[in-house]
Each structure stands twice: as structure tokens, then as C-alpha cells.
Design an enzyme around this catalytic site. Structure first.
Site, PDB file in Angstrom:
ATOM      1  N   GLU A 187      -5.720  50.656  48.891  1.00 39.37           N
ATOM      2  CA  GLU A 187      -5.210  51.374  50.065  1.00 39.37           C
ATOM      3  C   GLU A 187      -3.898  52.044  49.656  1.00 39.37           C
ATOM      4  O   GLU A 187      -2.919  51.360  49.337  1.00 39.37           O
ATOM      5  CB  GLU A 187      -4.948  50.429  51.246  1.00 39.37           C
ATOM      6  CG  GLU A 187      -4.323  51.178  52.433  1.00 39.37           C
ATOM      7  CD  GLU A 187      -3.780  50.269  53.536  1.00 39.37           C
ATOM      8  OE1 GLU A 187      -4.333  49.169  53.744  1.00 39.37           O
ATOM      9  OE2 GLU A 187      -2.796  50.679  54.175  1.00 39.37           O
ATOM     10  N   ARG A 199       2.889  57.531  52.637  1.00 37.71           N
ATOM     11  CA  ARG A 199       4.331  57.464  52.871  1.00 37.71           C
ATOM     12  C   ARG A 199       5.115  58.141  51.757  1.00 37.71           C
ATOM     13  O   ARG A 199       6.334  58.155  51.786  1.00 37.71           O
ATOM     14  CB  ARG A 199       4.797  56.000  52.927  1.00 37.71           C
ATOM     15  CG  ARG A 199       4.301  55.261  54.125  1.00 37.71           C
ATOM     16  CD  ARG A 199       4.873  53.842  54.096  1.00 37.71           C
ATOM     17  NE  ARG A 199       3.915  52.915  54.602  1.00 37.71           N
ATOM     18  CZ  ARG A 199       3.928  51.608  54.378  1.00 37.71           C
ATOM     19  NH1 ARG A 199       4.874  51.071  53.656  1.00 37.71           N
ATOM     20  NH2 ARG A 199       3.003  50.839  54.890  1.00 37.71           N
ATOM     21  N   THR A 224      -1.332  53.984  56.489  1.00 43.38           N
ATOM     22  CA  THR A 224      -0.262  54.582  57.309  1.00 43.38           C
ATOM     23  C   THR A 224      -0.701  55.919  57.906  1.00 43.38           C
ATOM     24  O   THR A 224       0.070  56.884  57.952  1.00 43.38           O
ATOM     25  CB  THR A 224       1.062  54.758  56.501  1.00 43.38           C
ATOM     26  OG1 THR A 224       1.198  53.685  55.569  1.00 43.38           O
ATOM     27  CG2 THR A 224       2.263  54.705  57.435  1.00 43.38           C
ATOM     28  N   LYS A 271      -6.797  45.958  62.044  1.00 43.54           N
ATOM     29  CA  LYS A 271      -5.692  45.455  61.230  1.00 43.54           C
ATOM     30  C   LYS A 271      -4.746  44.687  62.145  1.00 43.54           C
ATOM     31  O   LYS A 271      -4.229  45.262  63.106  1.00 43.54           O
ATOM     32  CB  LYS A 271      -4.983  46.653  60.584  1.00 43.54           C
ATOM     33  CG  LYS A 271      -3.660  46.328  59.912  1.00 43.54           C
ATOM     34  CD  LYS A 271      -3.142  47.536  59.138  1.00 43.54           C
ATOM     35  CE  LYS A 271      -1.737  47.299  58.622  1.00 43.54           C
ATOM     36  NZ  LYS A 271      -1.371  48.217  57.544  1.00 43.54           N
TER      37      LYS A 271
HETATM   38  C1  3PG Z   1       1.366  47.988  55.386  1.00 35.71           C
HETATM   39  O1  3PG Z   1       1.603  49.159  55.216  1.00 35.71           O
HETATM   40  O2  3PG Z   1       0.261  47.581  55.699  1.00 35.71           O
HETATM   41  C2  3PG Z   1       2.480  47.012  55.229  1.00 35.71           C
HETATM   42  O3  3PG Z   1       3.670  47.642  54.917  1.00 35.71           O
HETATM   43  C3  3PG Z   1       2.184  45.981  54.188  1.00 35.71           C
HETATM   44  O4  3PG Z   1       3.010  44.908  54.462  1.00 35.71           O
HETATM   45  P1  3PG Z   1       3.524  43.938  53.314  1.00 35.71           P
HETATM   46  O5  3PG Z   1       4.345  44.798  52.358  1.00 35.71           O
HETATM   47  O6  3PG Z   1       4.372  42.922  54.022  1.00 35.71           O
HETATM   48  O7  3PG Z   1       2.345  43.352  52.632  1.00 35.71           O
END
Ligand code: 3PG
Length: 216
Positions: free
Chosen positions: A43, A47, A70, A130
Site C-alpha cells: 500500500e 502523501r 490515503t 479499515k
Molecule cells: C496509515 O496511513 O494507514 C497509517 O499512517 C499507518 O499507521 P502506522 O504508521 O501507525 O502503522
């Protein structure tokens, strides 16, 4: 990859590595590392300026399931589809994003944190949700309570999860897969530390196998 195949691959790997790529040139070795270490899923979060280019390069890798992360706007769904992503992951629920993903033949995974959002996301046609941010929201206990009224719903808890918490989430029947950046840490990625990333991926894959072999 069609959405049914994407969903079944995700549910069989039970892991969704969240990757923040600053340099699309890293997509090549990273895609190889994921496939070689038994986790053919990536994934890539939208960003960074490099994200769409990285998705395009990863999508060229045979057998690798590529998700755009995102995704918060309808136009980004189109960009993700054009780049070759098969899955659209969002931090929250947006009916337009889910609708457009389904129209484009992509698997949407909208973010939810409340029962109201679970209802709305399921009504919009999302099969996978999610649960975000899983840790701060209350962790496995909160997810179990949230999932109880929705026996058909399957979740991808993400946010604040590391190798220590991973097995507890994996043991929940409502969990399709566990997401997180802990499998491909940004610092290791920036440093080009392929050895550390390989170790992280292998450890997560081993945790899935260990939980699967526990007596039920
Ligand atoms: C995401 O984009 O899903 C989160 O920023 C991931 O969160 P984590 O860095 O705490 O795993």
C-alpha cells in the site's frame, strides 16, 4: 487485479504493509523484497510526490497487489486506477471515493472508527473496512466490540500497530488483514536498508503462520 482476487489475496496474506515512498526509484527493489519474502502486497500512500510513479512501477511487478493509500478525493481514485492500483485505502469514509472505486473496478477499503461509519460504509458497498487508528481507538478490544453487531463485516485494523500487537489482532475472526508501516519502516526505506526491511517482512509473515497454526 480484479477486486475479488485482490480481496482474497489480502485475506490470505493477512497483512497490508503501509509504505511512504519518497523516491520512486526504490519501488523496484522494494517490490522484489515483498514478493521474495512472501508478502506480495504494497500500500503506497498518496502523501508524497513520488507516490503515483511508485505505484505505477510496483504495478508492473507480476503477482504484486498494489494499493493506493490515503485516498481522500474522487480524483485520486482515477489517478490510482490509471497508475495500476487495484485497491483504494482511505483513512475515513467518503461515499464518493467508495462509489468511484467500485465504478473503476477497484477494491475500496474506507476507514471507520464508529458503528455509524461501519453502517454507512457497508451501505455504500464496501466489504472491507479499515479500522483506523486502531491503537489509539482502543485496540483489539474496541475492534471486537465494534465488529460484534456486524458479523459479515471484515476489518483491516491499522494505526499504532507493531510486531508486538500483531498476533492479538490476527487472532480476531473479524480481522481480514492487519495494516501498518511497521513492516516497511520509513527510516529503513530512506536509508535503503534492504536487510532490515527483509527481516521485518519475514517476521510479519512468520507471525501470520504462527497464529494460523495455533490450536483453535
Ligand atoms: C496509515 O496511513 O494507514 C497509517 O499512517 C499507518 O499507521 P502506522 O504508521 O501507525 O502503522
Amino acid at each position: 487485479m480484479d477486486p475479488d482476487r485482490a480481496q482474497s489475496l489480502l485475506q490470505s496474506c493477512r497483512l497490508l504493509p503501509v509504505i511512504v515512498l519518497d523516491d520512486a526509484n526504490d519501488a523496484g527493489w522494494l517490490g522484489d523484497a515483498l514478493v521474495d519474502h512472501g508478502l506480495p502486497i504494497a500500500e503506497v500512500t498518496l502523501r508524497t510526490p513520488a507516490a503515483l510513479d511508485a505505484i505505477e512501477r510496483l504495478a508492473e511487478q507480476p503477482g504484486l497487489l498494489v494499493a493506493a493509500g490515503t485516498v481522500v478525493r474522487r480524483a485520486q481514485v482515477d489517478q490510482a486506477a490509471q497508475a495500476g492500483a487495484s485497491v483504494v485505502v482511505s483513512p475515513g469514509f467518503d461515499a464518493e471515493v467508495v462509489r468511484r472505486s467500485l465504478e473503476c473496478g477497484l477494491l475500496p477499503i474506507p476507514g471507520v472508527a464508529t458503528a455509524t461509519e461501519v453502517q454507512a460504509a457497508r451501505r455504500a458497498g464496501a466489504q472491507l473496512l479499515k479500522f483506523f487508528p486502531a491503537g489509539p481507538l482502543g485496540g483489539p478490544g474496541m475492534l471486537q466490540a465494534l465488529a460484534a453487531p456486524f458479523p459479515q463485516a471484515r476489518f483491516v485494523p491499522t494505526g499504532g500497530i507493531g510486531p508486538v500487537e500483531l498476533p492479538t489482532y490476527l487472532r480476531l475472526p473479524c480481522v481480514a488483514a492487519v495494516g501498518g508501516s511497521f513492516m516497511v519502516p520509513s527510516a529503513a526505506l530512506r536509508a535503503g536498508d534492504q536487510h532490515a526491511i527483509g527481516q521485518r517482512i519475514r517476521a510479519a509473515v512468520a507471525a501470520v503462520a504462527a497464529v494460523a497454526s495455533e490450536p483453535s
